[in-house]
Write a protein that holds these residues in place. Sequence first.
Motif, short mmCIF file in Angstrom:
data_model
loop_
_atom_site.label_atom_id
_atom_site.label_comp_id
_atom_site.label_asym_id
_atom_site.label_seq_id
_atom_site.Cartn_x
_atom_site.Cartn_y
_atom_site.Cartn_z
N ALA A 48 41.75 73.44 65.91
CA ALA A 48 41.76 74.35 64.79
C ALA A 48 39.86 74.28 64.47
CB ALA A 48 42.30 73.59 63.65
N GLU A 49 39.39 73.42 64.92
CA GLU A 49 37.88 73.46 64.66
C GLU A 49 37.16 74.16 65.61
OE1 GLU A 49 37.15 68.88 62.84
OE2 GLU A 49 37.70 69.09 65.07
N ASP A 52 37.91 77.82 64.23
CA ASP A 52 36.95 78.18 63.08
C ASP A 52 35.70 78.37 63.76
OD1 ASP A 52 36.50 78.19 60.36
OD2 ASP A 52 35.46 76.43 60.85
N GLN A 55 35.81 81.64 65.48
CA GLN A 55 36.27 82.73 64.61
C GLN A 55 37.47 83.63 65.35
OE1 GLN A 55 32.62 85.08 63.41
NE2 GLN A 55 32.44 83.55 61.72
N SER A 57 41.64 82.90 66.37
CA SER A 57 43.00 82.12 65.80
C SER A 57 43.12 80.99 66.84
CB SER A 57 44.16 82.87 65.90
OG SER A 57 44.51 83.16 67.34
N GLN A 58 43.71 79.90 66.11
CA GLN A 58 44.18 78.43 66.96
C GLN A 58 45.09 78.79 68.37
OE1 GLN A 58 45.27 75.43 64.39
NE2 GLN A 58 46.41 74.23 66.02
#
Length: 285
Positions: A48-49, A52, A55, A57-58
């Motif tokens: 997830a990091e 992020d 930019q 999606s996971q």
Amino acid sequence: MNDELVIPAAPPDRVLDLFGGIRLTPTQRRIAHCLVQHAASAAYLSAAEVADLAQVSQPSVTRFAIALGYDGYPALRRRLREVTLTDPGSPTDGGNELQRAVRAESANLDRLAEQLADPGRIAGAGALLATSRPLPVLGLRAAAPLAAYFAYFAAKVHPDVRVLDTGGSLLADRLEQARAAGATALLAMVLPRYPRESLDALREARDAGLRIVAITDSPVSPVDEYAEIVLPASVGAHLVFDLHTAPMALAMVLLQAICDAAPADAQHRLEAFEASAARRQLFLT
């Protein structure tokens, strides 16, 4: 007692090695570039990091890990940790900040030399560019001096080298003019921070039918989406502004490949230039 976690700095080049020889999609290149840019901490980030930071999606991060041959992102993260923990030491260790910056350039040149162990790729790029009449050379912002440096010497062995070093609507005009004049290939110098105009120009050049050779800093550079041949050379990032030692060396290696692709023509043009320079007394020696 200080209990703060100290993260060893993973060398970006060793992280890059994980992606070698794999054709990545634009989204995957963003993830790879993010991992390289955050090499010191990438092995300790969650999917997830990373998503992020890049930019994306996971699930894109998970698919990226699978594309590299891992069962999922946790397996890729374990490999990143191995790269971090088994780092044998940096060639920049010791000395002051300026000495470390220069020594890092030596490491970049060593890496470039290793890439040239198989000269087939650079020879193919040289042959592609040697036959383009004219030969447009793109370099905007930080890459403009490199494009000019290459073009200065290339003009001694190629009859029509055109430097494209300014953006705006005129850049598109000059690309169209070069194509109309008979250009079949474009040499692009695209260095961080990757000007948007450079990538727009590459898209237009590709759509116009030009075959693109690109000198850039990394195999996961955004130019990979547009260039037929990508020639990476690491950029030094230890000072306030980047050092372009390896890209400059690569540019001259590529020019050698252009000469080797048409040796008789190159020799004829060099002899003509030397005769003209002697007649005009251009140089002291």
